[in-house]
Design a protein around this motif. Structure first.
Motif, mmCIF file in Angstrom:
data_model
loop_
_atom_site.group_PDB
_atom_site.id
_atom_site.type_symbol
_atom_site.label_atom_id
_atom_site.label_comp_id
_atom_site.label_asym_id
_atom_site.label_seq_id
_atom_site.Cartn_x
_atom_site.Cartn_y
_atom_site.Cartn_z
ATOM 1 N N GLY A 1 -7.594 -3.558 -13.873
ATOM 2 C CA GLY A 1 -6.560 -2.680 -14.409
ATOM 3 C C GLY A 1 -7.145 -1.366 -14.898
ATOM 4 O O GLY A 1 -6.585 -0.286 -14.675
ATOM 5 N N TYR A 2 -8.298 -1.444 -15.567
ATOM 6 C CA TYR A 2 -8.992 -0.233 -16.044
ATOM 7 C C TYR A 2 -9.418 0.637 -14.866
ATOM 8 O O TYR A 2 -9.239 1.861 -14.882
ATOM 9 C CB TYR A 2 -10.210 -0.628 -16.866
ATOM 10 N N TYR A 3 -9.949 -0.007 -13.830
ATOM 11 C CA TYR A 3 -10.392 0.746 -12.647
ATOM 12 C C TYR A 3 -9.217 1.478 -11.998
ATOM 13 O O TYR A 3 -9.313 2.676 -11.670
ATOM 14 C CB TYR A 3 -11.038 -0.194 -11.635
ATOM 15 N N TYR B 1 0.841 -1.209 0.000
ATOM 16 C CA TYR B 1 0.000 0.000 0.000
ATOM 17 C C TYR B 1 0.873 1.254 0.000
ATOM 18 O O TYR B 1 0.593 2.218 -0.715
ATOM 19 C CB TYR B 1 -0.925 -0.005 1.216
ATOM 20 N N ARG B 2 1.924 1.234 0.785
ATOM 21 C CA ARG B 2 2.838 2.381 0.833
ATOM 22 C C ARG B 2 3.539 2.605 -0.504
ATOM 23 O O ARG B 2 3.902 3.736 -0.837
ATOM 24 C CB ARG B 2 3.891 2.155 1.918
ATOM 25 N N ALA B 3 3.722 1.535 -1.277
ATOM 26 C CA ALA B 3 4.393 1.630 -2.584
ATOM 27 C C ALA B 3 3.413 1.922 -3.718
ATOM 28 O O ALA B 3 3.801 1.906 -4.882
ATOM 29 C CB ALA B 3 5.150 0.342 -2.875
ATOM 30 N N GLN B 4 2.158 2.174 -3.400
ATOM 31 C CA GLN B 4 1.098 2.462 -4.380
ATOM 32 C C GLN B 4 0.818 1.275 -5.301
ATOM 33 O O GLN B 4 0.361 1.453 -6.424
ATOM 34 C CB GLN B 4 1.451 3.700 -5.220
ATOM 35 N N THR C 1 -7.335 5.695 -9.607
ATOM 36 C CA THR C 1 -6.311 5.731 -8.567
ATOM 37 C C THR C 1 -4.992 6.243 -9.150
ATOM 38 O O THR C 1 -4.881 6.482 -10.355
ATOM 39 C CB THR C 1 -6.062 4.326 -7.959
ATOM 40 N N ASP C 2 -4.010 6.403 -8.269
ATOM 41 C CA ASP C 2 -2.667 6.786 -8.718
ATOM 42 C C ASP C 2 -1.758 5.565 -8.780
ATOM 43 O O ASP C 2 -0.547 5.666 -8.569
ATOM 44 C CB ASP C 2 -2.073 7.848 -7.790
ATOM 45 N N ALA C 3 -2.344 4.400 -9.077
ATOM 46 C CA ALA C 3 -1.572 3.157 -9.150
ATOM 47 C C ALA C 3 -0.402 3.300 -10.119
ATOM 48 O O ALA C 3 -0.539 3.905 -11.196
ATOM 49 C CB ALA C 3 -2.465 1.996 -9.576
ATOM 50 N N ALA C 4 0.741 2.742 -9.742
ATOM 51 C CA ALA C 4 1.948 2.905 -10.541
ATOM 52 C C ALA C 4 1.883 2.141 -11.865
ATOM 53 O O ALA C 4 2.192 2.682 -12.929
ATOM 54 C CB ALA C 4 3.166 2.455 -9.728
ATOM 55 N N LEU C 5 1.504 0.891 -11.825
ATOM 56 C CA LEU C 5 1.470 0.032 -13.020
ATOM 57 C C LEU C 5 0.160 -0.753 -12.994
ATOM 58 O O LEU C 5 0.154 -1.951 -12.684
ATOM 59 C CB LEU C 5 2.676 -0.918 -13.019
ATOM 60 N N PRO C 6 -0.956 -0.096 -13.318
ATOM 61 C CA PRO C 6 -2.282 -0.695 -13.079
ATOM 62 C C PRO C 6 -2.526 -2.060 -13.713
ATOM 63 O O PRO C 6 -3.021 -2.974 -13.045
ATOM 64 C CB PRO C 6 -3.246 0.359 -13.629
#
Length: 206
Positions: free
Chosen positions: A116-118, A56-59, A123-128
């Motif tokens: 992945g689309y969501y 979670y801390r690493a997004q 979100t600010d996910a790094a590599l969705p």
């Protein structure tokens, strides 16, 4: 070059003690699973709880969610290994059924595209999508492991190959190194389980 190496070493050693604890327990649980030891489940539960926070801390939100699912699956897998065989007997190693391959394949594809689309949009996910693919494949592998299907190790090998560069990119160096070791353990696990399966099949042939 020496300066860069020193910076890398400082970054790796200076990672959160939480991550190092997760790394060590994670290695232990995979080693125990390869040895068909029931102790892999309680140690996996503890390791996954630590990784919920680390990812979670690493997004890496999909991977953080994955760890919470692994906790529940580990409890179920613990029971299955003890009583999931015929007449409530311990499970033995068997091959994956065609219907299981089909369901796992459809699940991985749907989860990767949908979640992945969501993550990409909301979100600010790094590599969705990569994050979602490794999550889905890990869940499929975990299901096969719970049922003691030999080929679960194939899926773990695929996941480990992808995780190594992703975690390195996110500067989770100890965990990236852990997944490189997982590649070796997954190969060992496959070899060990295949040997175990042949031993179980021998009395049936006789």
């Amino acid at each position: 070059m020496p300066s860069s190496f020193f910076e890398f070493l400082t970054a790796a050693v200076g990672q959160s003690p939480l991550e190092w604890a997760a790394v060590l327990t994670g290695f232990a649980c995979v080693w125990l699973a390869a040895r068909e030891s029931l102790w892999n489940f309680p140690i996996a539960i503890f390791s996954c709880a630590l990784y919920v926070v680390v990812y979670y801390r690493a997004q890496l939100y999909s991977d953080s969610l994955l760890q919470t699912l692994f906790i529940g699956l580990s409890v179920y897998g613990w029971y299955e290994w003890l009583y999931g065989g015929r007449s409530k007997t311990p499970l033995v190693v068997t091959r994956t059924r065609p219907i299981e391959w089909l369901v796992c394949g459809l699940f991985v594809a749907a989860f990767t595209l949908g979640f992945g689309y969501y993550l990409q949009r909301h979100t600010d996910a790094a590599l969705p999508h990569w994050d979602s693919f490794t999550t889905a494949t890990s869940l499929a592998a975990q299901y096969l492991l719970m049922r003691k299907r030999l080929e679960n190790w194939w899926l773990w090998i695929v996941v480990d190959i992808i995780y190594v560069p992703i975690l390195w990119y996110k500067e989770l160096y100890p965990t990236s190194a852990l997944y490189a070791l997982y590649l070796v353990l997954a190969s060992y696990g496959y070899w060990q389980w295949r040997k175990s399966m042949k031993k179980e099949e021998l009395p049936m042939k006789l």
